[in-house]
Write a protein that holds these residues in place. Structure first.
Motif, mmCIF file in Angstrom:
data_model
loop_
_atom_site.group_PDB
_atom_site.id
_atom_site.type_symbol
_atom_site.label_atom_id
_atom_site.label_comp_id
_atom_site.label_asym_id
_atom_site.label_seq_id
_atom_site.Cartn_x
_atom_site.Cartn_y
_atom_site.Cartn_z
ATOM 1 N N UNK A 17 0.734 -1.370 -0.040
ATOM 2 C CA UNK A 17 -0.205 -0.041 0.057
ATOM 3 C C UNK A 17 0.888 1.224 -0.017
ATOM 4 N N UNK A 18 0.350 2.385 0.036
ATOM 5 C CA UNK A 18 1.072 3.635 -0.076
ATOM 6 C C UNK A 18 1.466 3.876 1.298
ATOM 7 N N UNK A 19 1.237 3.214 2.241
ATOM 8 C CA UNK A 19 1.519 3.363 3.822
ATOM 9 C C UNK A 19 2.806 2.414 3.941
#
Length: 67
Positions: free
Chosen positions: A28-30
Protein backbone atom coordinates in the motif's frame (compact mmCIF):
# COMPACT_ATOMS: atom_id res chain seq x y z
CA UNK A 1 -23.93 -36.29 20.52
CA UNK A 2 -24.64 -32.78 19.22
CA UNK A 3 -22.10 -31.22 21.59
CA UNK A 4 -19.44 -33.70 20.52
CA UNK A 5 -20.13 -32.89 16.86
CA UNK A 6 -19.67 -29.15 17.45
CA UNK A 7 -16.53 -29.75 19.52
CA UNK A 8 -15.02 -31.76 16.67
CA UNK A 9 -16.12 -29.06 14.22
CA UNK A 10 -14.37 -26.41 16.32
CA UNK A 11 -11.14 -28.43 16.42
CA UNK A 12 -11.37 -29.07 12.66
CA UNK A 13 -11.82 -25.34 11.99
CA UNK A 14 -8.78 -24.61 14.17
CA UNK A 15 -6.67 -27.15 12.31
CA UNK A 16 -7.90 -26.03 8.88
CA UNK A 17 -7.03 -22.38 9.51
CA UNK A 18 -3.60 -23.29 10.91
CA UNK A 19 -2.84 -25.43 7.86
CA UNK A 20 -3.81 -22.74 5.34
CA UNK A 21 -0.89 -20.92 3.72
CA UNK A 22 -0.23 -17.32 4.69
CA UNK A 23 -1.81 -14.80 2.33
CA UNK A 24 0.55 -12.73 0.18
CA UNK A 25 1.81 -9.37 1.38
CA UNK A 26 -0.10 -6.35 0.12
CA UNK A 27 1.81 -3.24 -0.89
CA UNK A 28 0.00 0.00 0.00
CA UNK A 29 1.06 3.61 -0.10
CA UNK A 30 1.60 3.41 3.68
CA UNK A 31 3.80 0.31 3.50
CA UNK A 32 3.49 -3.45 3.38
CA UNK A 33 0.55 -5.18 5.04
CA UNK A 34 0.98 -8.86 5.91
CA UNK A 35 -0.56 -11.46 8.21
CA UNK A 36 1.98 -13.04 10.55
CA UNK A 37 1.97 -16.63 11.78
CA UNK A 38 0.91 -15.35 15.21
CA UNK A 39 -1.95 -13.41 13.63
CA UNK A 40 -3.15 -16.51 11.80
CA UNK A 41 -2.99 -18.51 15.04
CA UNK A 42 -5.04 -15.82 16.82
CA UNK A 43 -7.70 -15.97 14.12
CA UNK A 44 -7.78 -19.77 14.37
CA UNK A 45 -8.29 -19.69 18.15
CA UNK A 46 -10.95 -17.00 17.80
CA UNK A 47 -12.92 -19.07 15.28
CA UNK A 48 -12.68 -22.16 17.49
CA UNK A 49 -13.88 -20.34 20.60
CA UNK A 50 -16.74 -18.62 18.73
CA UNK A 51 -17.98 -22.00 17.46
CA UNK A 52 -17.84 -23.35 21.01
CA UNK A 53 -19.66 -20.29 22.40
CA UNK A 54 -22.45 -20.44 19.85
CA UNK A 55 -22.95 -24.19 20.13
CA UNK A 56 -22.44 -24.29 23.92
CA UNK A 57 -20.51 -27.54 23.40
CA UNK A 58 -18.26 -26.75 26.36
CA UNK A 59 -19.20 -24.84 29.54
CA UNK A 60 -18.21 -21.17 29.48
CA UNK A 61 -15.60 -21.42 32.29
CA UNK A 62 -13.80 -24.17 30.36
CA UNK A 63 -13.91 -22.10 27.15
CA UNK A 64 -12.25 -19.18 28.92
CA UNK A 65 -9.19 -21.37 29.50
CA UNK A 66 -9.16 -22.46 25.83
CA UNK A 67 -9.23 -18.95 24.43
Amino acid sequence: MRKLMFFILALAALAAILLLPLPPEIQTDKGVVALSVQGKASIAVLVMVVILWISEAVPFPVESFMG
